[in-house]
Design a protein around this motif. Structure first.
Motif, PDB file in Angstrom:
ATOM      1  N   ALA A 298       0.828  -1.201   0.000  1.00 37.66           N
ATOM      2  CA  ALA A 298       0.000   0.000   0.000  1.00 37.66           C
ATOM      3  C   ALA A 298       0.865   1.255   0.000  1.00 37.66           C
ATOM      4  O   ALA A 298       0.544   2.243  -0.683  1.00 37.66           O
ATOM      5  CB  ALA A 298      -0.931  -0.015   1.213  1.00 37.66           C
ATOM      6  N   VAL A 299       1.957   1.228   0.760  1.00 39.56           N
ATOM      7  CA  VAL A 299       2.866   2.382   0.783  1.00 39.56           C
ATOM      8  C   VAL A 299       3.515   2.583  -0.581  1.00 39.56           C
ATOM      9  O   VAL A 299       3.626   3.711  -1.074  1.00 39.56           O
ATOM     10  CB  VAL A 299       3.926   2.208   1.892  1.00 39.56           C
ATOM     11  CG1 VAL A 299       5.022   3.274   1.772  1.00 39.56           C
ATOM     12  CG2 VAL A 299       3.276   2.271   3.266  1.00 39.56           C
ATOM     13  N   ARG A 300       3.925   1.493  -1.197  1.00 36.33           N
ATOM     14  CA  ARG A 300       4.519   1.608  -2.531  1.00 36.33           C
ATOM     15  C   ARG A 300       3.494   2.135  -3.536  1.00 36.33           C
ATOM     16  O   ARG A 300       3.833   2.944  -4.411  1.00 36.33           O
ATOM     17  CB  ARG A 300       5.071   0.256  -2.987  1.00 36.33           C
ATOM     18  CG  ARG A 300       6.336  -0.163  -2.250  1.00 36.33           C
ATOM     19  CD  ARG A 300       7.090  -1.238  -3.011  1.00 36.33           C
ATOM     20  NE  ARG A 300       6.333  -2.482  -3.122  1.00 36.33           N
ATOM     21  CZ  ARG A 300       6.412  -3.483  -2.262  1.00 36.33           C
ATOM     22  NH1 ARG A 300       7.215  -3.396  -1.207  1.00 36.33           N
ATOM     23  NH2 ARG A 300       5.700  -4.581  -2.449  1.00 36.33           N
ATOM     24  N   TYR A 301       2.246   1.695  -3.402  1.00 35.29           N
ATOM     25  CA  TYR A 301       1.198   2.192  -4.292  1.00 35.29           C
ATOM     26  C   TYR A 301       1.045   3.713  -4.130  1.00 35.29           C
ATOM     27  O   TYR A 301       0.983   4.451  -5.128  1.00 35.29           O
ATOM     28  CB  TYR A 301      -0.127   1.493  -3.993  1.00 35.29           C
ATOM     29  CG  TYR A 301      -1.295   2.062  -4.761  1.00 35.29           C
ATOM     30  CD1 TYR A 301      -1.538   1.670  -6.074  1.00 35.29           C
ATOM     31  CD2 TYR A 301      -2.150   2.999  -4.175  1.00 35.29           C
ATOM     32  CE1 TYR A 301      -2.599   2.204  -6.796  1.00 35.29           C
ATOM     33  CE2 TYR A 301      -3.208   3.535  -4.886  1.00 35.29           C
ATOM     34  CZ  TYR A 301      -3.425   3.138  -6.197  1.00 35.29           C
ATOM     35  OH  TYR A 301      -4.464   3.680  -6.902  1.00 35.29           O
ATOM     36  N   ALA A 302       0.945   4.168  -2.887  1.00 36.60           N
ATOM     37  CA  ALA A 302       0.770   5.598  -2.646  1.00 36.60           C
ATOM     38  C   ALA A 302       1.969   6.393  -3.158  1.00 36.60           C
ATOM     39  O   ALA A 302       1.810   7.455  -3.785  1.00 36.60           O
ATOM     40  CB  ALA A 302       0.566   5.856  -1.148  1.00 36.60           C
ATOM     41  N   THR A 303       3.169   5.881  -2.905  1.00 32.40           N
ATOM     42  CA  THR A 303       4.367   6.573  -3.372  1.00 32.40           C
ATOM     43  C   THR A 303       4.386   6.636  -4.893  1.00 32.40           C
ATOM     44  O   THR A 303       4.764   7.654  -5.480  1.00 32.40           O
ATOM     45  CB  THR A 303       5.629   5.855  -2.859  1.00 32.40           C
ATOM     46  OG1 THR A 303       5.543   5.721  -1.435  1.00 32.40           O
ATOM     47  CG2 THR A 303       6.887   6.644  -3.198  1.00 32.40           C
TER      48      THR A 303
ATOM     49  N   ARG B 238       3.822  11.891  -0.967  1.00 31.71           N
ATOM     50  CA  ARG B 238       5.083  11.991  -0.222  1.00 31.71           C
ATOM     51  C   ARG B 238       4.872  12.211   1.263  1.00 31.71           C
ATOM     52  O   ARG B 238       5.816  12.544   1.984  1.00 31.71           O
ATOM     53  CB  ARG B 238       5.945  13.143  -0.790  1.00 31.71           C
ATOM     54  CG  ARG B 238       6.354  12.944  -2.252  1.00 31.71           C
ATOM     55  CD  ARG B 238       7.289  11.754  -2.388  1.00 31.71           C
ATOM     56  NE  ARG B 238       7.751  11.540  -3.749  1.00 31.71           N
ATOM     57  CZ  ARG B 238       7.176  10.692  -4.611  1.00 31.71           C
ATOM     58  NH1 ARG B 238       6.097  10.006  -4.244  1.00 31.71           N
ATOM     59  NH2 ARG B 238       7.659  10.554  -5.831  1.00 31.71           N
ATOM     60  N   GLN B 239       3.654  12.029   1.750  1.00 34.54           N
ATOM     61  CA  GLN B 239       3.393  12.195   3.186  1.00 34.54           C
ATOM     62  C   GLN B 239       2.399  11.132   3.637  1.00 34.54           C
ATOM     63  O   GLN B 239       1.433  10.819   2.927  1.00 34.54           O
ATOM     64  CB  GLN B 239       2.915  13.602   3.509  1.00 34.54           C
ATOM     65  CG  GLN B 239       1.892  14.181   2.571  1.00 34.54           C
ATOM     66  CD  GLN B 239       1.598  15.639   2.890  1.00 34.54           C
ATOM     67  OE1 GLN B 239       2.268  16.286   3.716  1.00 34.54           O
ATOM     68  NE2 GLN B 239       0.578  16.174   2.272  1.00 34.54           N
ATOM     69  N   PHE B 240       2.687  10.596   4.820  1.00 37.07           N
ATOM     70  CA  PHE B 240       1.968   9.434   5.329  1.00 37.07           C
ATOM     71  C   PHE B 240       1.579   9.662   6.784  1.00 37.07           C
ATOM     72  O   PHE B 240       2.408  10.082   7.595  1.00 37.07           O
ATOM     73  CB  PHE B 240       2.847   8.184   5.220  1.00 37.07           C
ATOM     74  CG  PHE B 240       3.218   7.828   3.809  1.00 37.07           C
ATOM     75  CD1 PHE B 240       2.515   6.844   3.127  1.00 37.07           C
ATOM     76  CD2 PHE B 240       4.263   8.483   3.161  1.00 37.07           C
ATOM     77  CE1 PHE B 240       2.850   6.519   1.819  1.00 37.07           C
ATOM     78  CE2 PHE B 240       4.599   8.172   1.856  1.00 37.07           C
ATOM     79  CZ  PHE B 240       3.890   7.182   1.187  1.00 37.07           C
TER      80      PHE B 240
ATOM     81  N   GLN C 244      10.678   6.048   1.939  1.00 37.99           N
ATOM     82  CA  GLN C 244      11.879   6.840   1.691  1.00 37.99           C
ATOM     83  C   GLN C 244      12.885   6.124   0.792  1.00 37.99           C
ATOM     84  O   GLN C 244      13.744   6.768   0.201  1.00 37.99           O
ATOM     85  CB  GLN C 244      12.510   7.245   3.022  1.00 37.99           C
ATOM     86  CG  GLN C 244      11.661   8.266   3.770  1.00 37.99           C
ATOM     87  CD  GLN C 244      12.093   8.499   5.202  1.00 37.99           C
ATOM     88  OE1 GLN C 244      13.073   7.917   5.676  1.00 37.99           O
ATOM     89  NE2 GLN C 244      11.364   9.349   5.902  1.00 37.99           N
ATOM     90  N   GLU C 245      12.750   4.808   0.672  1.00 40.07           N
ATOM     91  CA  GLU C 245      13.583   4.103  -0.298  1.00 40.07           C
ATOM     92  C   GLU C 245      13.203   4.518  -1.713  1.00 40.07           C
ATOM     93  O   GLU C 245      14.062   4.634  -2.595  1.00 40.07           O
ATOM     94  CB  GLU C 245      13.420   2.593  -0.125  1.00 40.07           C
ATOM     95  CG  GLU C 245      14.271   1.777  -1.089  1.00 40.07           C
ATOM     96  CD  GLU C 245      14.113   0.288  -0.894  1.00 40.07           C
ATOM     97  OE1 GLU C 245      14.719  -0.481  -1.666  1.00 40.07           O
ATOM     98  OE2 GLU C 245      13.376  -0.126   0.023  1.00 40.07           O
TER      99      GLU C 245
ATOM    100  N   THR D 290      -3.122  20.243   2.759  1.00 37.81           N
ATOM    101  CA  THR D 290      -3.678  20.784   1.526  1.00 37.81           C
ATOM    102  C   THR D 290      -3.187  19.993   0.317  1.00 37.81           C
ATOM    103  O   THR D 290      -3.646  20.217  -0.798  1.00 37.81           O
ATOM    104  CB  THR D 290      -3.299  22.263   1.345  1.00 37.81           C
ATOM    105  OG1 THR D 290      -1.886  22.392   1.134  1.00 37.81           O
ATOM    106  CG2 THR D 290      -3.708  23.075   2.560  1.00 37.81           C
ATOM    107  N   ARG D 291      -2.253  19.069   0.547  1.00 39.85           N
ATOM    108  CA  ARG D 291      -1.719  18.216  -0.499  1.00 39.85           C
ATOM    109  C   ARG D 291      -2.069  16.758  -0.181  1.00 39.85           C
ATOM    110  O   ARG D 291      -2.357  16.420   0.969  1.00 39.85           O
ATOM    111  CB  ARG D 291      -0.199  18.399  -0.625  1.00 39.85           C
ATOM    112  CG  ARG D 291       0.199  19.829  -0.957  1.00 39.85           C
ATOM    113  CD  ARG D 291       1.701  19.963  -1.097  1.00 39.85           C
ATOM    114  NE  ARG D 291       2.196  19.163  -2.217  1.00 39.85           N
ATOM    115  CZ  ARG D 291       2.156  19.562  -3.483  1.00 39.85           C
ATOM    116  NH1 ARG D 291       1.625  20.724  -3.806  1.00 39.85           N
ATOM    117  NH2 ARG D 291       2.628  18.788  -4.441  1.00 39.85           N
ATOM    118  N   PRO D 292      -2.033  15.868  -1.173  1.00 36.08           N
ATOM    119  CA  PRO D 292      -2.418  14.479  -0.928  1.00 36.08           C
ATOM    120  C   PRO D 292      -1.592  13.815   0.169  1.00 36.08           C
ATOM    121  O   PRO D 292      -0.386  14.043   0.295  1.00 36.08           O
ATOM    122  CB  PRO D 292      -2.179  13.803  -2.287  1.00 36.08           C
ATOM    123  CG  PRO D 292      -2.358  14.899  -3.280  1.00 36.08           C
ATOM    124  CD  PRO D 292      -1.778  16.119  -2.613  1.00 36.08           C
TER     125      PRO D 292
END
Length: 273
Positions: A71-76, A81-83, A101-102, A158-160
């Motif tokens: 899921a993190v890789r999908y979002a990246t 860039r924020q979680f 961050q990788e 204000t950003r995704p």
């Protein structure tokens, strides 16, 4: 940080928030499933009994962690860039900041957990990394969490943003508090944000899940398994991405599909705003 455990010579924290080594903790039990060391005798007793009742429990925990990484890789991959990792648990290998961050060194991560062990070890592990923070808080109080200085300093809402609720909502009862919290996080997320959820379900083997649920309830960490329709409600206002809400190993697997995914007793999905 001072901790001590009679089982392995570690010390018990006297820092705030305090840690009670004699009361089982869902985060520390989960750490035991994953083979971690941040747990006490009380946690290991529950973990061992859960494995007796459901031998696949460690594999289920690892599969759930693998879903988190995907899921993190999908979002990246979508440029996020924020979680915000709610109910993050105790940091283990390949946690959110490591995966994100990788792929994107500028990714910023805020971990939030109610368990003091998770908070203490998280802060110790992350040290002074300016891209990460650990907040002690209850995800059912979104206004307080979103107002935390660490959240305001690291995340620009204000950003995704990727909102992660992985293996945590099954510890919360149904009711207005959870409903309003889910709505608040959704409303705070900018268009283009994503929500990742995984959740225990009795759909695969109701009898086994009932025994595990009873164990957790008796240990003082109530567990609330839900079916697919109940978990789907958590995505109200989000658009589920393919393949939708499925058993965890079925959500965009890295390799060959696993056999009998229902035996992992976990539903998983990702929604977009």
């Amino acid at each position: 940080m001072r901790l001590e455990d009679s089982g392995n010579g570690r010390e018990v924290s006297t820092a705030h928030p305090p840690i009670d080594p004699n009361r089982p903790s869902a985060a520390r039990i989960y750490d035991a499933y994953l083979g971690g060391t941040h747990n006490f005798d009380a946690d290991r007793v529950v973990a061992a009994r859960a494995v007796e009742l459901l031998p696949e429990t460690p594999q289920i925990a690892r599969a759930n962690r693998a879903f988190l990484r995907r899921a993190v890789r999908y979002a990246t991959g979508r440029g996020i860039r924020q979680f915000l990792d709610l109910g993050s648990g105790i940091p283990t290998e390949h946690n959110v900041h490591e995966v994100a961050q990788e792929l994107a060194p500028d990714a910023r991560v805020v971990y939030v957990d109610l368990d003091p062990t998770a908070v203490l070890y998280g802060r110790h592990l992350l040290g002074e990394d300016p891209r990460t923070a650990v907040v002690h808080g209850d995800l059912q109080h979104p206004a307080a969490i979103l107002a935390e200085p660490e959240v305001r300093n690291l995340l620009d809402l204000t950003r995704p943003v990727a909102v992660l609720m992985v293996a945590v909502l099954h510890f919360l009862p149904d009711g207005p508090a959870m409903d309003s919290a889910l709505a608040a996080y959704r409303d705070a997320a900018a268009p283009g944000s994503v929500l990742a959820v995984s959740h225990l379900t009795s759909s695969g083997d109701p009898a086994q899940m009932e025994r595990v649920t009873d164990l957790y309830n008796r240990a003082g960490t109530p567990l609330v398994p839900r079916d697919a329709a109940q978990v789907a409600r958590f995505f109200e206002g989000w658009r589920l991405v393919e393949p939708g809400l499925v058993f965890g190993p079925q959500w965009r697997p890295d390799g060959e599909p696993v056999s009998e995914p229902a035996r992992y007793l976990t539903l998983a999905g990702v929604g977009e705003r």
